[in-house]
Scaffold this active site. Structure first.
Site, mmCIF file in Angstrom:
data_model
loop_
_atom_site.group_PDB
_atom_site.id
_atom_site.type_symbol
_atom_site.label_atom_id
_atom_site.label_comp_id
_atom_site.label_asym_id
_atom_site.label_seq_id
_atom_site.Cartn_x
_atom_site.Cartn_y
_atom_site.Cartn_z
ATOM 1 N N TYR A 16 27.970 -21.174 49.921
ATOM 2 C CA TYR A 16 28.537 -22.093 48.933
ATOM 3 C C TYR A 16 29.651 -21.418 48.135
ATOM 4 O O TYR A 16 30.721 -21.997 47.922
ATOM 5 C CB TYR A 16 27.427 -22.572 48.006
ATOM 6 C CG TYR A 16 27.861 -23.548 46.945
ATOM 7 C CD1 TYR A 16 28.016 -24.898 47.243
ATOM 8 C CD2 TYR A 16 28.097 -23.130 45.633
ATOM 9 C CE1 TYR A 16 28.401 -25.812 46.268
ATOM 10 C CE2 TYR A 16 28.483 -24.035 44.656
ATOM 11 C CZ TYR A 16 28.634 -25.369 44.976
ATOM 12 O OH TYR A 16 29.026 -26.266 44.007
ATOM 13 N N THR A 40 30.266 -23.529 33.574
ATOM 14 C CA THR A 40 29.002 -22.786 33.580
ATOM 15 C C THR A 40 27.874 -23.780 33.870
ATOM 16 O O THR A 40 28.115 -24.866 34.373
ATOM 17 C CB THR A 40 28.782 -22.063 32.234
ATOM 18 O OG1 THR A 40 29.017 -22.995 31.172
ATOM 19 C CG2 THR A 40 29.745 -20.888 32.088
ATOM 20 N N HIS A 98 18.045 -27.492 38.992
ATOM 21 C CA HIS A 98 18.354 -26.312 38.206
ATOM 22 C C HIS A 98 17.372 -26.210 37.029
ATOM 23 O O HIS A 98 16.517 -27.067 36.845
ATOM 24 C CB HIS A 98 19.804 -26.362 37.749
ATOM 25 C CG HIS A 98 20.780 -26.227 38.878
ATOM 26 N ND1 HIS A 98 21.584 -27.263 39.305
ATOM 27 C CD2 HIS A 98 21.030 -25.191 39.718
ATOM 28 C CE1 HIS A 98 22.314 -26.863 40.327
ATOM 29 N NE2 HIS A 98 21.997 -25.617 40.604
#
Length: 327
Positions: free
Chosen positions: A145, A173, A188
């Site tokens: 990625y 970020t 995440h």
């Protein structure tokens, strides 16, 4: 001439945030919709961007003057590690098709692509800044990625040098907010913990966070990131990328994240950390000095406020949110 902004990956976390900001900010304001603008938020249902012909047809349909390129094959840590070639190849195909079609489409005058801080080298001096992207190999865990995303920066410069294209990229970020992926297996940290805490409250079970809670991360609320993309679209015309982030002094520990989630969810049960699980990288701070020097002032949403908004959205949208397997 009217402006048509095509947002690829328009139904994902960042695409939905841009749509929200465009709809809710005052019209003709810095981040609001302009009278001559048409915004198109394209989903994967409109075409497989790995396919050049389907990409060309998407551009022919909308004839964009501007493109915000968010579409990508994304996944959590374990998917990245298991499918390195797939993540490399699919993202290279998607990015190459979008960049080349933008170059070939006469109406398209500007393209902003979305990168990630994972493009930065594994071994690097902190804080991260825009000059360090290519100064060493990325971390092995997201090798495919990260390299595919790095190539966007390489291509942006090549298209500008050879054809004068106005192509650039943004490097956010860790992003979180409404419409995130809350799948327990493949999300995440913030959406994953929100979902776990919600289920612990619902089922009256302990809330257990993996690791010690000590690592530090920089987070950016998706609505703030959306405003910064809109700013780049209208006011930034340099090929060099820009890190879009709150400042290094806004780093938050995973324990602080978990504490805030417990409070926002209203969880009152047993809450602990599983210190037998790996913490991952302790910190990887990024500098937003370039951004603040260019934008001339920007107020980021306080973390707790942004988290409250995200938790509220998740609870209200639980049946339709991207949660993977239900309890």
């Amino acid at each position: 001439m009217s402006t048509v902004i095509l947002v690829t990956g328009g139904t994902g976390l960042v695409g939905k945030a841009i749509e929200y900001v465009i709809k809710t900010e005052p019209e003709n304001s810095r981040f609001g919709k302009k009278p001559d603008e048409t915004w198109v938020f394209a989903s994967s249902k409109e075409g497989d961007l790995r396919n050049p012909e389907q990409t060309r047809k998407l551009f022919e349909k909308y004839k964009p003057t501007h493109v915000i390129h968010l579409a990508a094959l994304v996944g959590g840590l374990f998917k990245n590690m298991k499918y390195k070639l797939t993540f490399l190849r699919d993202n290279i195909l998607i990015n190459d098709n979008i960049l080349h079609t933008s170059h070939l489409t006469p109406s398209t005058t500007k393209l902003i692509s979305c990168l990630s801080t994972c493009v930065f080298p594994d071994k690097v001096t902190y804080p991260l800044d825009e000059t360090k992207i290519h100064s060493g190999p990325p971390h092995e865990s997201n090798f495919g990625y990260a390299h595919a995303k790095r190539m966007v920066d390489v291509q942006n410069h090549a298209y500008k040098e050879e054809f004068g294209c106005n192509f650039t990229s943004a490097i956010p970020t860790n992003v979180f907010g409404p419409n995130d992926n809350f799948d327990l297996e493949d999300s995440h940290v913030i959406p994953g913990l929100i979902h776990k805490c919600y289920l612990a409250k619902k089922n009256n079970t302990p809330f257990v966070v993996s690791g010690t809670g000590k690592p530090l991360r920089q987070f950016i609320f998706s609505y703030d990131l959306a405003k910064l993309f809109i700013w780049m679209l209208r006011e930034y015309d340099d090929v060099e990328p820009v890190i879009l982030s709150a400042g290094e002094n806004e780093e938050v520990s995973i324990k602080e994240v978990a504490d805030a989630i417990v409070k926002a969810v209203g969880f009152q049960g047993a809450y602990s950390f599983d210190t037998t699980r790996a913490d991952g990288q302790f910190r990887k701070p990024a500098s937003n000095e370039k951004l603040l020097g260019l934008i001339g002032g920007f107020e980021f949403t306080p973390f707790d406020q942004a988290l409250d908004t995200t938790v509220k959205w998740f609870i209200e949208s639980y049946d339709n949110a991207r949660t993977g397997k239900k309890d």
